[in-house]
Design a protein around this motif. Structure first.
Motif, PDB file in Angstrom:
ATOM      1  N   ASP A 153       0.839  -1.205   0.000  1.00 40.23           N
ATOM      2  CA  ASP A 153       0.000   0.000   0.000  1.00 40.23           C
ATOM      3  C   ASP A 153       0.871   1.251   0.000  1.00 40.23           C
ATOM      4  OD1 ASP A 153      -2.076  -1.743   0.126  1.00 40.23           O
ATOM      5  OD2 ASP A 153      -2.825  -1.114   2.076  1.00 40.23           O
ATOM      6  N   THR A 154       1.959   1.194   0.765  1.00 38.73           N
ATOM      7  CA  THR A 154       2.871   2.334   0.840  1.00 38.73           C
ATOM      8  C   THR A 154       3.504   2.622  -0.511  1.00 38.73           C
ATOM      9  OG1 THR A 154       3.371   1.765   3.135  1.00 38.73           O
ATOM     10  CG2 THR A 154       4.894   3.251   2.024  1.00 38.73           C
ATOM     11  N   ILE A 155       3.933   1.559  -1.194  1.00 39.07           N
ATOM     12  CA  ILE A 155       4.536   1.722  -2.524  1.00 39.07           C
ATOM     13  C   ILE A 155       3.520   2.320  -3.494  1.00 39.07           C
ATOM     14  CG2 ILE A 155       5.503   0.491  -4.510  1.00 39.07           C
ATOM     15  CD1 ILE A 155       6.691  -1.517  -2.518  1.00 39.07           C
ATOM     16  N   ALA A 156       2.297   1.800  -3.439  1.00 38.31           N
ATOM     17  CA  ALA A 156       1.252   2.297  -4.337  1.00 38.31           C
ATOM     18  C   ALA A 156       0.975   3.782  -4.100  1.00 38.31           C
ATOM     19  CB  ALA A 156      -0.032   1.488  -4.143  1.00 38.31           C
ATOM     20  N   ILE A 157       0.888   4.184  -2.843  1.00 42.42           N
ATOM     21  CA  ILE A 157       0.631   5.588  -2.509  1.00 42.42           C
ATOM     22  C   ILE A 157       1.760   6.471  -3.009  1.00 42.42           C
ATOM     23  CG2 ILE A 157       0.507   7.208  -0.570  1.00 42.42           C
ATOM     24  CD1 ILE A 157      -1.066   4.995   0.930  1.00 42.42           C
ATOM     25  N   CYS A 158       2.992   6.012  -2.831  1.00 43.95           N
ATOM     26  CA  CYS A 158       4.151   6.809  -3.262  1.00 43.95           C
ATOM     27  C   CYS A 158       4.158   7.013  -4.771  1.00 43.95           C
ATOM     28  CB  CYS A 158       5.445   6.134  -2.818  1.00 43.95           C
ATOM     29  SG  CYS A 158       5.765   6.267  -1.048  1.00 43.95           S
ATOM     30  N   VAL A 159       3.967   5.943  -5.537  1.00 46.43           N
ATOM     31  CA  VAL A 159       4.014   6.085  -6.998  1.00 46.43           C
ATOM     32  C   VAL A 159       2.821   6.888  -7.510  1.00 46.43           C
ATOM     33  CG1 VAL A 159       5.403   4.013  -7.379  1.00 46.43           C
ATOM     34  CG2 VAL A 159       2.916   3.809  -7.328  1.00 46.43           C
ATOM     35  N   LEU A 160       1.667   6.728  -6.855  1.00 42.07           N
ATOM     36  CA  LEU A 160       0.507   7.543  -7.230  1.00 42.07           C
ATOM     37  C   LEU A 160       0.761   9.023  -6.926  1.00 42.07           C
ATOM     38  CD1 LEU A 160      -2.568   5.426  -6.053  1.00 42.07           C
ATOM     39  CD2 LEU A 160      -2.018   6.080  -8.397  1.00 42.07           C
ATOM     40  N   GLY A 161       1.545   9.279  -5.879  1.00 43.90           N
ATOM     41  CA  GLY A 161       1.845  10.652  -5.488  1.00 43.90           C
ATOM     42  C   GLY A 161       2.980  11.281  -6.259  1.00 43.90           C
ATOM     43  N   GLY A 162       3.515  10.559  -7.251  1.00 42.46           N
ATOM     44  CA  GLY A 162       4.552  11.139  -8.092  1.00 42.46           C
ATOM     45  C   GLY A 162       5.972  10.925  -7.615  1.00 42.46           C
ATOM     46  N   VAL A 163       6.167  10.057  -6.621  1.00 40.04           N
ATOM     47  CA  VAL A 163       7.523   9.753  -6.159  1.00 40.04           C
ATOM     48  C   VAL A 163       8.155   8.772  -7.145  1.00 40.04           C
ATOM     49  CG1 VAL A 163       8.915   8.717  -4.326  1.00 40.04           C
ATOM     50  CG2 VAL A 163       6.934  10.125  -3.752  1.00 40.04           C
ATOM     51  N   SER A 164       9.325   9.118  -7.655  1.00 35.04           N
ATOM     52  CA  SER A 164       9.991   8.277  -8.638  1.00 35.04           C
ATOM     53  C   SER A 164      10.690   7.105  -7.960  1.00 35.04           C
ATOM     54  CB  SER A 164      11.020   9.091  -9.437  1.00 35.04           C
ATOM     55  OG  SER A 164      11.757   8.253 -10.305  1.00 35.04           O
ATOM     56  N   THR A 165      10.523   5.920  -8.522  1.00 38.92           N
ATOM     57  CA  THR A 165      11.220   4.743  -8.006  1.00 38.92           C
ATOM     58  C   THR A 165      12.705   4.798  -8.331  1.00 38.92           C
ATOM     59  OG1 THR A 165      10.610   3.562 -10.042  1.00 38.92           O
ATOM     60  CG2 THR A 165       9.194   3.251  -8.126  1.00 38.92           C
ATOM     61  N   ASN A 166      13.095   5.734  -9.195  1.00 32.73           N
ATOM     62  CA  ASN A 166      14.509   5.907  -9.537  1.00 32.73           C
ATOM     63  C   ASN A 166      15.198   6.915  -8.628  1.00 32.73           C
ATOM     64  OD1 ASN A 166      14.656   4.271 -12.111  1.00 32.73           O
ATOM     65  ND2 ASN A 166      13.008   5.673 -12.647  1.00 32.73           N
ATOM     66  N   GLY A 168      15.106  10.830  -6.271  1.00 31.47           N
ATOM     67  CA  GLY A 168      15.306  12.248  -6.552  1.00 31.47           C
ATOM     68  C   GLY A 168      14.099  13.031  -6.989  1.00 31.47           C
ATOM     69  N   VAL A 169      12.929  12.402  -7.082  1.00 27.80           N
ATOM     70  CA  VAL A 169      11.721  13.083  -7.551  1.00 27.80           C
ATOM     71  C   VAL A 169      10.573  12.773  -6.603  1.00 27.80           C
ATOM     72  CG1 VAL A 169      10.045  13.333  -9.416  1.00 27.80           C
ATOM     73  CG2 VAL A 169      12.464  12.978  -9.954  1.00 27.80           C
ATOM     74  N   GLY A 170       9.817  13.801  -6.233  1.00 28.06           N
ATOM     75  CA  GLY A 170       8.656  13.596  -5.378  1.00 28.06           C
ATOM     76  C   GLY A 170       8.441  14.764  -4.441  1.00 28.06           C
ATOM     77  N   LYS A 171       7.184  14.988  -4.072  1.00 28.41           N
ATOM     78  CA  LYS A 171       6.832  16.070  -3.169  1.00 28.41           C
ATOM     79  C   LYS A 171       5.876  15.558  -2.100  1.00 28.41           C
ATOM     80  CE  LYS A 171       7.252  19.805  -6.603  1.00 28.41           C
ATOM     81  NZ  LYS A 171       6.554  20.927  -7.270  1.00 28.41           N
ATOM     82  N   VAL A 172       5.905  16.214  -0.954  1.00 25.17           N
ATOM     83  CA  VAL A 172       5.004  15.849   0.126  1.00 25.17           C
ATOM     84  C   VAL A 172       3.548  16.038  -0.296  1.00 25.17           C
ATOM     85  CG1 VAL A 172       4.259  16.444   2.464  1.00 25.17           C
ATOM     86  CG2 VAL A 172       6.700  16.351   1.921  1.00 25.17           C
ATOM     87  N   SER A 173       3.281  17.099  -1.047  1.00 23.37           N
ATOM     88  CA  SER A 173       1.912  17.343  -1.514  1.00 23.37           C
ATOM     89  C   SER A 173       1.434  16.201  -2.411  1.00 23.37           C
ATOM     90  CB  SER A 173       1.849  18.667  -2.282  1.00 23.37           C
ATOM     91  OG  SER A 173       2.762  18.670  -3.376  1.00 23.37           O
ATOM     92  N   GLY A 174       2.342  15.633  -3.187  1.00 20.88           N
ATOM     93  CA  GLY A 174       1.988  14.499  -4.033  1.00 20.88           C
ATOM     94  C   GLY A 174       1.600  13.277  -3.218  1.00 20.88           C
ATOM     95  N   ILE A 175       2.316  13.056  -2.122  1.00 13.24           N
ATOM     96  CA  ILE A 175       1.993  11.933  -1.235  1.00 13.24           C
ATOM     97  C   ILE A 175       0.608  12.119  -0.622  1.00 13.24           C
ATOM     98  CG2 ILE A 175       2.640  10.734   0.877  1.00 13.24           C
ATOM     99  CD1 ILE A 175       4.476  10.178  -1.444  1.00 13.24           C
ATOM    100  N   VAL A 177      -1.916  13.663  -1.939  1.00 14.19           N
ATOM    101  CA  VAL A 177      -2.871  13.320  -2.993  1.00 14.19           C
ATOM    102  C   VAL A 177      -2.911  11.807  -3.199  1.00 14.19           C
ATOM    103  CG1 VAL A 177      -3.391  13.543  -5.448  1.00 14.19           C
ATOM    104  CG2 VAL A 177      -2.623  15.536  -4.155  1.00 14.19           C
ATOM    105  N   GLY A 178      -1.734  11.167  -3.162  1.00 12.34           N
ATOM    106  CA  GLY A 178      -1.671   9.721  -3.341  1.00 12.34           C
ATOM    107  C   GLY A 178      -2.461   8.972  -2.284  1.00 12.34           C
ATOM    108  N   VAL A 179      -2.381   9.441  -1.037  1.00 13.79           N
ATOM    109  CA  VAL A 179      -3.150   8.824   0.047  1.00 13.79           C
ATOM    110  C   VAL A 179      -4.647   8.929  -0.226  1.00 13.79           C
ATOM    111  CG1 VAL A 179      -3.785   9.042   2.481  1.00 13.79           C
ATOM    112  CG2 VAL A 179      -1.384   9.178   1.805  1.00 13.79           C
TER     113      VAL A 179
END
Length: 222
Positions: A153-166, A168-175, A177-179
């Motif tokens: 669930d955590t992985i899904a929320i992160c990728v939905l929120g725009g956090v890159s699995t590679n 260096g990319v991602g924002k708290v606001s995106g997380i 939204v992902g939640v």
């Protein structure tokens, strides 16, 4: 309560040492140590369950502050704190540089190993704090089998929120939204009476699609 949070910090530090200083892959470390930690808990608890938690656990899980759930208010406060840590602090800038290119970060004078260690300690502390919310919602009883699968669930929320699995990319606001998106998806499927097995299928597809889109953007930049 403090001992539980401290235990999370120690487990996070263990992961941080393996990733930062031993140079092991983070994915392998976190998967293997999650099995290790859960095994230790199962050995200690056996078939027993923990009960008689402090009363404020239940209050955090179910009571309201005015018209707002206490858990939501605390979640927003924690989100704001991490917003400033990630986007308004020197450490946050170092973290983005390490995520983008650890070699460049090293040559820039950033102590990459230390940054990774601190990140994993923070994750351990937040796992300990998150357990208070979890136990409160579960009614104050805790067994060794609870919480299984939440890492996905955590992985899904992160990728939905725009956090890159590679990295260096991602924002708290995106997380944030992902939640909201992920929980809305689960609640909608429950209201529609969808079988839990199909719910897992939907969640798995969401993760695959989100990671595929992220990889496509990453390759396009390369």
């Amino acid at each position: 309560v403090l001992a539980g949070i401290l235990t999370g910090a120690v487990c996070g530090a263990f992961n941080g040492v393996l990733v930062g200083y031993v140079k092991m892959p983070a994915v392998i470390v976190t998967i293997s140590t999650s099995m290790l930690f859960r095994g230790i808990v199962e050995i200690i608890l056996d078939v027993n369950s923990l009960k008689n938690f402090p009363a404020f656990y239940n209050a955090i899980g179910w009571r309201n502050w005015w018209i707002f759930p206490i858990c939501m208010v605390l979640y927003i406060i924690i989100t704001v704190i991490f917003y400033f840590i990630l986007h308004r602090s020197t450490f946050g800038r170092k973290l983005y540089i390490v995520g983008n290119n650890p070699v460049t970060a090293q040559y820039s004078g950033i102590r990459v190993e230390r940054v990774k260690l601190i990140v994993f300690i923070l994750m351990g502390v937040m796992a300990g704090i998150g357990s208070i919310f979890f136990v409160g919602r579960m009614g104050g009883g805790l067994s060794s089998s609870m919480g299984t699968g939440y890492e996905m669930d955590t992985i899904a929320i992160c990728v939905l929120g725009g956090v890159s699995t590679n990295g260096g990319v991602g924002k708290v606001s995106g997380i944030l939204v992902g939640v909201l998106v992920f929980e809305a998806l689960k609640i909608c499927l429950q209201f529609l009476g969808v079988d839990p097995a199909y719910t897992f299928v939907a969640q798995g597809l969401v993760i695959i699609i989100a990671v595929a889109l992220d990889l496509r953007k990453y390759l396009a930049k390369k």
